[in-house]
Scaffold this motif. Structure first.
Motif, PDB file in Angstrom:
ATOM      1  N   LEU A 199       0.918  -1.254   0.207  1.00 48.75           N
ATOM      2  CA  LEU A 199      -0.066   0.076  -0.022  1.00 48.75           C
ATOM      3  C   LEU A 199       0.843   1.285  -0.050  1.00 48.75           C
ATOM      4  O   LEU A 199       0.357   2.390  -0.064  1.00 48.75           O
ATOM      5  N   ASN A 200       2.234   1.049   0.201  1.00 46.19           N
ATOM      6  CA  ASN A 200       3.102   2.106   0.039  1.00 46.19           C
ATOM      7  C   ASN A 200       3.527   2.718  -1.390  1.00 46.19           C
ATOM      8  O   ASN A 200       4.261   3.765  -1.420  1.00 46.19           O
ATOM      9  N   ASN A 201       3.009   2.129  -2.345  1.00 49.14           N
ATOM     10  CA  ASN A 201       3.486   2.676  -3.498  1.00 49.14           C
ATOM     11  C   ASN A 201       4.760   2.323  -3.932  1.00 49.14           C
ATOM     12  O   ASN A 201       5.476   3.171  -4.493  1.00 49.14           O
ATOM     13  N   CYS A 202       5.285   1.305  -3.235  1.00 50.86           N
ATOM     14  CA  CYS A 202       6.736   1.324  -3.466  1.00 50.86           C
ATOM     15  C   CYS A 202       6.962   0.276  -4.613  1.00 50.86           C
ATOM     16  O   CYS A 202       6.260  -0.411  -5.399  1.00 50.86           O
ATOM     17  N   GLY A 203       8.202   0.414  -5.348  1.00 54.64           N
ATOM     18  CA  GLY A 203       8.577  -0.213  -6.522  1.00 54.64           C
ATOM     19  C   GLY A 203       8.719  -1.526  -6.326  1.00 54.64           C
ATOM     20  O   GLY A 203       8.683  -2.584  -7.318  1.00 54.64           O
ATOM     21  N   ARG A 204       8.615  -2.101  -5.257  1.00 55.82           N
ATOM     22  CA  ARG A 204       8.789  -3.501  -4.832  1.00 55.82           C
ATOM     23  C   ARG A 204       7.505  -4.537  -5.518  1.00 55.82           C
ATOM     24  O   ARG A 204       7.743  -5.641  -5.497  1.00 55.82           O
TER      25      ARG A 204
END
Length: 208
Positions: A199-204
């Motif tokens: 949910l953090n909009n991380c590239g992972r």
């Protein structure tokens, strides 16, 4: 190599779903604009009147054009023109069966490692406790699902809202809690924020 289009259609047609053709980008219901930004927009008028639906159970691959986030096009998760798979049940909808069918498609037919799949579900807002608990129970009962890969979201992340969102007046727009699946690209793709939360909009993580 798997033909994803064929696999998607065959999987749901074998379950009794009727194939629905992709609607035009400039749909006559929504004139003078590219409105097909998601897979089921063309069904909106039919959802409101189930006596006139094209099919009670349908499967489609819809051509989509995204204009509202076009400034993000070019990274690993945003496209301007793409195809979106969809399968819908407008009558006698069974959420347990829907989630189980998707999980089987991902992990068995596409052979995705279950440990690579993370899920987000709605946990806060105006829906009943039963609406919140149901998808959680379904996920936890799935074969091979890793429990700590379930993240609970809120109305900003896991509540689908029709064109502008739910307006809490007599004119309530279509909306509802949703479950989303993400593929884990690995720690090497994480950003500086919490690397264990899709949910953090991380590239992972990339939404399936």
């Amino acid at each position: 190599m798997i033909d994803l289009r064929k696999a998607w259609f065959d999987y749901y047609k074998n379950k009794g779903f009727k194939k629905v053709q992709s609607a035009p980008l400039a749909h006559p219901i929504f004139p003078l604009s590219f409105n097909m930004s998601a897979g089921l927009i063309q069904l909106d008028p039919k959802i409101r009147n189930t006596k006139k639906v094209m099919a009670q159970k349908g499967v489609l691959i819809q051509k989509c054009f995204r204009y509202f986030d076009i400034d993000k096009v070019g990274d690993d998760t945003h496209l301007s023109f793409f195809e979106m798979t969809g399968a819908f049940e407008l009558i006698d909808y069974d959420r347990t069966k829907t989630v189980n069918d998707l999980w089987h498609f991902y992990t068995t037919l596409l052979n995705i490692d279950p440990k690579k799949i993370w899920v987000t579900a709605f946990s806060k807002g105006f829906v009943s406790d039963k609406e919140i608990e149901l998808p959680i129970n379904i996920l936890q009962n799935l074969n091979s699902f890793v429990g700590n890969r379930l993240i609970m979201g809120n109305s900003e992340t896991n509540l689908w809202k029709q064109g502008g969102g739910a307006v809490f007046t007599d004119n309530l727009r279509l909306c509802g809690p949703q479950v989303e699946f993400f593929y884990d690209l690995g720690e090497k793709n994480c950003c500086k924020t919490n690397s264990h939360n899709p949910l953090n909009n991380c590239g992972r993580f990339i939404e399936i």
